[in-house]
Write a protein that holds these residues in place. Structure first.
Motif, mmCIF file in Angstrom:
data_model
loop_
_atom_site.group_PDB
_atom_site.id
_atom_site.type_symbol
_atom_site.label_atom_id
_atom_site.label_comp_id
_atom_site.label_asym_id
_atom_site.label_seq_id
_atom_site.Cartn_x
_atom_site.Cartn_y
_atom_site.Cartn_z
ATOM 1 N N PHE A 268 6.637 -10.978 19.101
ATOM 2 C CA PHE A 268 8.043 -11.050 18.805
ATOM 3 C C PHE A 268 8.446 -10.859 17.637
ATOM 4 C CE2 PHE A 268 6.782 -15.353 19.678
ATOM 5 C CZ PHE A 268 6.980 -15.955 18.605
ATOM 6 N N TYR A 269 7.696 -10.785 16.610
ATOM 7 C CA TYR A 269 7.893 -11.264 15.230
ATOM 8 C C TYR A 269 8.804 -10.006 14.617
ATOM 9 C CZ TYR A 269 7.093 -15.533 12.930
ATOM 10 O OH TYR A 269 7.039 -17.003 12.459
ATOM 11 N N PRO A 270 8.350 -8.595 14.984
ATOM 12 C CA PRO A 270 9.191 -7.540 14.396
ATOM 13 C C PRO A 270 10.587 -7.403 15.136
ATOM 14 C CG PRO A 270 6.915 -6.723 15.206
ATOM 15 C CD PRO A 270 7.099 -8.060 15.754
ATOM 16 N N VAL A 271 10.814 -8.175 16.194
ATOM 17 C CA VAL A 271 12.265 -8.401 16.845
ATOM 18 C C VAL A 271 12.930 -9.444 15.928
ATOM 19 C CG1 VAL A 271 13.801 -9.169 18.647
ATOM 20 C CG2 VAL A 271 11.502 -7.505 19.144
ATOM 21 N N LEU A 272 12.358 -10.864 15.831
ATOM 22 C CA LEU A 272 12.768 -11.857 15.185
ATOM 23 C C LEU A 272 13.257 -11.549 13.620
ATOM 24 C CD1 LEU A 272 13.068 -15.007 14.954
ATOM 25 C CD2 LEU A 272 10.652 -15.103 14.134
ATOM 26 N N CYS A 273 12.411 -10.652 13.086
ATOM 27 C CA CYS A 273 12.867 -10.297 11.527
ATOM 28 C C CYS A 273 13.425 -8.971 11.577
ATOM 29 C CB CYS A 273 11.273 -10.219 10.773
ATOM 30 S SG CYS A 273 10.540 -12.049 11.015
ATOM 31 N N GLY A 274 13.913 -8.350 12.489
ATOM 32 C CA GLY A 274 14.780 -7.346 12.542
ATOM 33 C C GLY A 274 14.307 -5.988 11.951
ATOM 34 N N VAL A 275 12.894 -5.946 12.219
ATOM 35 C CA VAL A 275 12.140 -4.538 12.140
ATOM 36 C C VAL A 275 12.796 -3.820 13.406
ATOM 37 C CG1 VAL A 275 9.833 -3.488 11.912
ATOM 38 C CG2 VAL A 275 10.134 -5.577 10.939
ATOM 39 N N LEU A 276 12.751 -4.273 14.373
ATOM 40 C CA LEU A 276 13.140 -3.649 15.676
ATOM 41 C C LEU A 276 14.361 -4.209 16.197
ATOM 42 C CD1 LEU A 276 9.678 -3.387 17.778
ATOM 43 C CD2 LEU A 276 10.913 -1.521 16.465
ATOM 44 N N THR A 277 15.560 -3.372 16.436
ATOM 45 C CA THR A 277 16.735 -3.892 17.087
ATOM 46 C C THR A 277 17.084 -3.151 18.010
ATOM 47 O OG1 THR A 277 18.016 -2.304 15.570
ATOM 48 C CG2 THR A 277 17.311 -4.554 14.675
ATOM 49 N N GLY A 278 18.256 -3.432 18.806
ATOM 50 C CA GLY A 278 18.718 -2.658 19.932
ATOM 51 C C GLY A 278 17.707 -2.597 21.260
ATOM 52 N N GLU A 279 17.888 -1.477 21.745
ATOM 53 C CA GLU A 279 16.928 -1.273 22.893
ATOM 54 C C GLU A 279 15.617 -1.325 22.729
ATOM 55 O OE1 GLU A 279 16.317 -0.831 26.896
ATOM 56 O OE2 GLU A 279 18.550 -1.428 25.804
ATOM 57 N N PRO A 280 14.955 -0.751 21.439
ATOM 58 C CA PRO A 280 13.639 -0.950 21.185
ATOM 59 C C PRO A 280 13.087 -2.349 21.128
ATOM 60 C CG PRO A 280 14.691 0.754 20.011
ATOM 61 C CD PRO A 280 15.649 0.082 20.511
ATOM 62 N N ALA A 281 14.105 -2.982 20.681
ATOM 63 C CA ALA A 281 13.620 -4.526 20.774
ATOM 64 C C ALA A 281 13.768 -5.275 22.046
ATOM 65 C CB ALA A 281 14.889 -5.272 19.451
ATOM 66 N N ARG A 282 14.820 -5.028 22.759
ATOM 67 C CA ARG A 282 14.677 -5.558 23.994
ATOM 68 C C ARG A 282 13.511 -5.110 24.902
ATOM 69 N NH1 ARG A 282 20.219 -4.922 23.039
ATOM 70 N NH2 ARG A 282 20.414 -2.803 23.448
ATOM 71 N N GLN A 283 13.301 -3.904 24.587
ATOM 72 C CA GLN A 283 12.237 -3.202 25.606
ATOM 73 C C GLN A 283 10.629 -3.951 25.122
ATOM 74 O OE1 GLN A 283 12.048 0.742 24.956
ATOM 75 N NE2 GLN A 283 13.841 1.313 26.128
ATOM 76 N N ARG A 284 10.682 -4.084 23.774
ATOM 77 C CA ARG A 284 9.449 -4.892 23.212
ATOM 78 C C ARG A 284 9.166 -6.160 23.917
ATOM 79 N NH1 ARG A 284 5.809 -3.923 18.978
ATOM 80 N NH2 ARG A 284 4.660 -5.908 18.292
ATOM 81 N N GLU B 274 8.830 0.991 8.199
ATOM 82 C CA GLU B 274 8.422 2.195 8.880
ATOM 83 C C GLU B 274 6.900 2.177 9.230
ATOM 84 O OE1 GLU B 274 8.281 5.878 10.399
ATOM 85 O OE2 GLU B 274 10.192 4.977 9.932
ATOM 86 N N ALA B 275 6.139 1.434 8.281
ATOM 87 C CA ALA B 275 4.917 1.380 8.668
ATOM 88 C C ALA B 275 4.509 0.367 9.926
ATOM 89 C CB ALA B 275 4.084 0.373 7.370
ATOM 90 N N ILE B 276 5.418 -0.759 10.118
ATOM 91 C CA ILE B 276 5.353 -1.688 11.132
ATOM 92 C C ILE B 276 5.639 -0.779 12.451
ATOM 93 C CG2 ILE B 276 6.077 -3.870 12.063
ATOM 94 C CD1 ILE B 276 6.607 -4.860 9.427
ATOM 95 N N ARG B 277 6.667 -0.145 12.546
ATOM 96 C CA ARG B 277 7.048 0.759 13.656
ATOM 97 C C ARG B 277 6.303 2.134 14.013
ATOM 98 N NH1 ARG B 277 12.233 -0.433 10.996
ATOM 99 N NH2 ARG B 277 12.065 1.374 9.951
ATOM 100 N N SER B 278 5.669 2.365 12.845
ATOM 101 C CA SER B 278 5.081 3.764 13.094
ATOM 102 C C SER B 278 3.593 3.898 12.625
ATOM 103 C CB SER B 278 5.752 4.881 12.618
ATOM 104 O OG SER B 278 7.125 4.824 12.855
ATOM 105 N N ARG B 279 2.839 2.910 12.313
ATOM 106 C CA ARG B 279 1.653 3.225 11.676
ATOM 107 C C ARG B 279 0.743 1.880 12.112
ATOM 108 N NH1 ARG B 279 0.893 6.677 7.359
ATOM 109 N NH2 ARG B 279 2.602 7.670 6.448
ATOM 110 N N ALA C 70 0.748 -1.167 -0.191
ATOM 111 C CA ALA C 70 -0.029 -0.061 0.139
ATOM 112 C C ALA C 70 0.769 1.220 0.030
ATOM 113 C CB ALA C 70 -0.919 -0.107 1.240
ATOM 114 N N PRO C 71 0.525 2.338 -0.299
ATOM 115 C CA PRO C 71 0.965 3.733 -0.333
ATOM 116 C C PRO C 71 1.651 3.928 0.945
ATOM 117 C CG PRO C 71 -1.006 3.937 -2.072
ATOM 118 C CD PRO C 71 -0.966 2.548 -0.955
ATOM 119 N N THR C 72 0.896 3.349 2.180
ATOM 120 C CA THR C 72 1.212 3.838 3.449
ATOM 121 C C THR C 72 2.246 2.627 3.934
ATOM 122 O OG1 THR C 72 -0.970 2.561 3.954
ATOM 123 C CG2 THR C 72 -0.608 5.095 4.392
#
Length: 351
Positions: A226-242, A202-207, A143-145
């Protein structure tokens, strides 16, 4: 980097029975059903094939990927399910046949994984058209978004909604496809897929409003956690916090990860994927502890059950899915470096 010496073997983890089971269930045409004479789907088929690759069952793994190449549609898609249908393929009995974007695209992850395990460039070249067309199918539904729509019906109609876990899987598939394109010298395809991936991330993180718009929220499912962490959408501290934020809701101490937050059922596959996610954020000790819980959920042969219903104190459902064994092998690889592909989910491509 791998967390433990590569001298650890599949046998050390007691995983040979799981791999033997995958190979035994695999059909002569290469398809890996969920269990003997059962249905199959392309995503779980690839996960089973990845387990074969880690174990060095290269011929069986290659036949699994050749099956995908053989049945892939002209538009690059695959039916969501195969077997146990009203017809020959396409849906479980009573369901409408459809082609799901994440299930079609995941072949890219499997092909890249097999190449990492074997270094077989000829295999990579042979499967390139399959990967190229599968990712084209998914990208055409973006999608455009930024989100990628979930599925296409047998009539060509697009289901204009998106899944967090499915889109995270596509995000990983696009990275794997870009890596394949890099090796083979297809720079235009690499750049196009990385651009698509950036918009999708960007869509997964912010929309969040772009997901689960036309059906009930899937947030009760652990995969959304956990899939956004498993697949690398979130990394580092945001991933640990999730991950930290979800433990009280999804983790059952001494048993594993619940499949659904409000159901008394832990599943081996989701637990293994959580283990890999924890390894990816540097939580190797916690990951290993959870992983070691899971070996209580095997049968007398050492093959994993789907999961355990801890209120009724029974294995439920009473199946031993091939893909559960594949997930267990991938978790051991992430913890122990069993194969050259052990860092597939713990080291991020293009980040």
């Amino acid at each position: 980097m791998s967390n433990v010496s590569s001298r650890v073997s599949l046998s050390d983890w007691g995983l040979e029975p799981a791999v033997d089971y995958i190979e035994r269930v695999q059909r002569s045409d290469g398809l890996v059903p969920w269990y003997p004479d059962g249905p199959a789907d392309p995503w779980d088929h690839v996960e089973s094939a990845m387990g074969l690759s880690v174990a060095g069952r290269d011929e069986a793994a290659r036949r699994a990927y050749d099956w995908i190449a053989d049945v892939q549609h002209d538009d690059g898609g695959l039916w969501a399910t195969y077997g146990e249908t009203d017809g020959d393929e396409g849906a479980h009995a009573g369901d409408e046949p459809r082609k799901e974007t994440h299930r079609s695209a995941y072949v890219a992850v499997g092909v890249w994984h097999h190449y990492q395990c074997t270094g077989d460039r000829a295999f990579l070249e042979a499967l390139w058209p399959t990967v190229r067309d599968a990712l084209a199918f998914a990208c055409a539904r973006q999608a455009p978004t930024g989100e990628v729509h979930w599925a296409v019906g047998a009539d060509g109609a697009v289901y204009e909604d998106a899944l967090i876990a499915g889109c995270a899987s596509i995000y990983k598939s696009l990275a794997a496809g870009a890596a394949i394109a890099d090796v083979l010298g297809y720079g235009d395809a690499r750049d196009r897929w990385l651009e698509t991936r950036a918009d999708l991330g960007e869509a997964i993180r912010s929309r969040p409003d772009r997901f689960d718009r036309t059906w009930e929220s899937k947030s009760r499912y652990a995969m959304d956690w956990f899939y956004p962490v498993l697949c690398g959408v979130l990394t580092g501290e945001p991933a640990r916090q999730r991950l930290e934020a979800g433990f009280d809701r999804y983790l059952e101490a001494g048993l594993g990860c619940r499949c659904v937050a409000d159901e008394p059922w832990v599943t081996v596959a989701e637990s293994c994927e959580l283990v890999i996610s924890l390894a990816a954020v540097g939580e190797a000790e916690r990951a290993r502890e959870i992983y070691e819980w899971l070996f209580q959920w095997t049968d007398d042969e050492g093959v994993f059950w789907t999961g355990y219903q801890f209120e009724d104190e029974e294995f439920w459902p009473g199946d031993r899915p091939t893909w559960t064994g594949g997930a267990a092998v991938l978790a051991a690889d992430a913890l122990s470096g069993l194969s050259p592909a052990g860092e597939l989910f713990t080291e991020r491509l293009y980040d």
